[in-house]
Design a protein around this motif. Sequence first.
Motif, PDB file in Angstrom:
ATOM      1  N   GLU A 183      -3.996   0.173 -11.168  1.00 43.05           N
ATOM      2  CA  GLU A 183      -5.537   0.485 -11.507  1.00 43.05           C
ATOM      3  C   GLU A 183      -5.548   2.263 -10.907  1.00 43.05           C
ATOM      4  N   GLN A 184      -4.731   2.153  -9.936  1.00 47.68           N
ATOM      5  CA  GLN A 184      -4.571   4.063  -9.980  1.00 47.68           C
ATOM      6  C   GLN A 184      -4.270   4.236 -10.661  1.00 47.68           C
TER       7      GLN A 184
ATOM      8  N   ARG B 142       0.900  -1.325  -0.014  1.00 49.15           N
ATOM      9  CA  ARG B 142       0.293  -0.059  -0.079  1.00 49.15           C
ATOM     10  C   ARG B 142       0.952   0.871  -0.146  1.00 49.15           C
TER      11      ARG B 142
ATOM     12  N   THR C 156      -5.599  -6.403 -13.956  1.00 49.17           N
ATOM     13  CA  THR C 156      -6.613  -5.145 -13.270  1.00 49.17           C
ATOM     14  C   THR C 156      -7.626  -5.237 -14.226  1.00 49.17           C
TER      15      THR C 156
ATOM     16  N   TYR D 222      -2.539  -3.085  -7.824  1.00 52.37           N
ATOM     17  CA  TYR D 222      -3.069  -1.722  -6.825  1.00 52.37           C
ATOM     18  C   TYR D 222      -2.531  -0.629  -7.839  1.00 52.37           C
ATOM     19  N   VAL D 223      -1.404  -0.585  -8.131  1.00 54.62           N
ATOM     20  CA  VAL D 223      -1.547   1.406  -8.711  1.00 54.62           C
ATOM     21  C   VAL D 223      -1.233   1.081  -9.793  1.00 54.62           C
TER      22      VAL D 223
END
Length: 427
Positions: free
Chosen positions: A113-114, A65, A135, A110-111
């Motif tokens: 998608e961000q 995170r 993703t 995560y990154v």
Amino acid sequence: MSMHIALVGPIATADIGHLLDGETAHLPVGYYGAPLLVTLIAELLRRGHKVTVVTLSWNMALDWRKPVHAFGHNLEMIYVPMRRRAWQPNGWRLGRIVDLYAFERRGLQYVIEQAAPDVVHAHWSYEFAWAAQQTGLPTLVTCHDSPFVVARMYSRSRLTQSLYRWIRVGMAWYVLRRAPCVSAVSPYLQAEVQALCKHPVTVVPNPLPPSLFDKPGQPDRHPDPHSPLLAMVANGWDRRKNPEPALRAFAALRIRKPGARFSLYGSDFGPGERAEQWARQHGMADGMEFIGRVPYSRLLGELAAADILVHPALEETFGMTLAEAMAMGIPVVGGASSGAVPWVVGEGGVLTDVTSATSIELALLDLLDSPTRYRAAVFAAQARIRTHFTVDQVADAYEAIYCHLSGKMRHQERASVSVVASLDNRG
């Protein structure tokens, strides 16, 4: 048309630092092994695209995170933590191969998608590509190796190393069976991975940095017949890299040409490392300089002084060192049956049986003792690289795929909107 492209793969800070703003000493080290990706990134930026680069780094706190961000003009670099050990625990976390890189994939997903890019370009068919697929974004997977060939090459290694490679075969199988868009860096690799894929595999070669083409050609040069300078670049002392016949060939060549020199680069080829230990044990170290792993820019600078590149690898899916040497007008001695080597080299050197030290020596003499043969190889090497492997040609091919992927996604989105609207009208 400019796009937002996420390029996901192994990228080292040392290689991409010149594209980032400010000092880079405080940044994670990134992931070593693929300077060629930076060549592609720089060209995409030059063409006006926004690029988000996502990589892994072992020297970060193990919290997915908390990625680390760095920036350049139209460029964002994102580092995701990677566990250092493959099998042994990393603190309270499992070794990364034990759970199939689940921790790393979660952080990568995560990154990405961000960032919300138009298209994702994932390099290698393992954890980077798997995370990109998770993703749901339009994704191109570029294969740089053949999972089965690599695993077979390591089958005689220690158990954990061999098992590691076969587990990664399973990862690649899972990725490629689900991938709607796959490219490979040579026709040889295309044939190797096509059976794993449900859709046709496209060939897009690796790009060469433009700086290599700025070096003036020297078609009239010929090495000093008494003291030629040979070079070899190999990362690893293993069966696939096959360095022993090359070192034996040089030792035999030096009997004929006592002034010959051999510069050796790459991991396991530094001072006191495995290559030097082996050479000294066999009384063959004279004339050899064990340089080892060096920064990419230094490698290219020193390689330019070589007369011939010796490349004894048993298998290559492309062979960046081959192409880089040829771009600088350096003929190659490589394997006639070494995967993509014949396709890359063409007439830019001599292809031979690289399992035989005698064959390698004869190939070297073929070039060194014939000025006409040598000049022809120099000319052919540079001509082949300029007509097949420039970054312009490679970027053109990838842009076409990106546009196809993003256009297909937009069409699907429009179709979904139409269906929803139709359902709403019925209501």
